[in-house]
Design an enzyme around this catalytic site. Structure first.
Site: not given
Ligand code: 5RP
Length: 225
Positions: A30-32, A84-86, A97, A105, A123
């Site tokens: 999930t995510g952009s 993806g990841a933060d 998250g 996830e 990141k």
């Molecule tokens: C969603 C997530 C996403 O993978 C994380 O927030 C990264 O998002 P983005 O690709 O938009 O930067 O963990 O719960």
């Protein structure tokens, strides 16, 4: 010319397409950045059996492309999970998250043989914790868990305003951490009654990190223990 952030996401997402195997079911996060991946999946719609999705948002996007979304309970062989990841540290342990989808996830990541994580270079961190650590919590336990998380971590705990997860829970964000032992902290916070999921992915880290940079896509494999 320096690529825009969107172009970097598109490129790193395109690099992840190379991990897809014909006639397989693909785990999708999930995510952009994942959206940029899904948006390039169209030509694969007839080559894969379908996907297992980690959120209603990703499910909608996949179905709009005509990609079948399976219930995880109906899939025995999930070869790959792409998300993806933060934040990611050098051991490919992650904070996730930011989009509040951490529970599904983590379940899908844990079910997959291989986890390919797609990020941009912002990141990558030496130590996790600059990004607030998301924790999904059963609503009735929100204040009790907030107190416990503050006591256990020393961080500042806030409720993510107006957010209800796909599972009907709330998100607490813990700021001000420097997580030098992610696996241990994940295990400890998992024990707090009311905690559904901790946004640390250390017991099940990524296997491969694809990083979108100004110069192209960098691949980092998880170092052996
Ligand atoms: C969603 C997530 C996403 O993978 C994380 O927030 C990264 O998002 P983005 O690709 O938009 O930067 O963990 O719960």
């Amino acid at each position: 010319m320096t690529p825009t952030p969107e172009e970097k996401k598109r490129r790193v997402a395109a690099a992840a397409l190379e991990f897809i195997v014909d006639d397989s079911v693909v785990g999708i996060g999930t995510g952009s950045t994942v959206n940029a991946f899904i948006d390039q999946l169209g030509p694969w719609a007839n080559r894969i059996r379908g996907a297992v999705s980690s959120s209603t948002a990703s499910t909608r996007r996949l179905e709009a492309l005509g990609i079948r979304v399976f219930d995880l309970n109906d899939v025995d062989d999930l070869g790959i999970y792409i998300d993806g990841a933060d934040e990611a540290n050098p051991r490919l342990e992650l904070i996730k998250g930011g989009g509040a989808a951490l529970t599904r996830e983590k379940i899908v990541a844990q079910s997959a043989a291989r986890f390919v994580c797609i990020v941009d270079e912002s990141k990558r961190v030496p130590v996790l914790g600059r990004f607030p650590l998301p924790v999904e919590v059963v609503p009735m336990a929100q204040r009790a868990v907030a107190r416990r998380l503050a006591a256990l971590t020393g961080g500042q705990v806030t409720l993510r305003d107006g957010v209800v997860t796909d599972n009907g829970n709330v998100i607490l964000d813990v700021r001000g951490l420097s997580i030098t032992a992610p696996r241990e902290l994940e295990c400890e916070l998992n024990q707090v009654p009311g905690v559904v999921t901790v946004g640390l992915f250390a017991a099940r880290p990524a296997d491969v990190l694809l990083v979108g940079t100004d110069d192209g896509v960098l691949r980092v494999d998880r170092p052996l223990a």
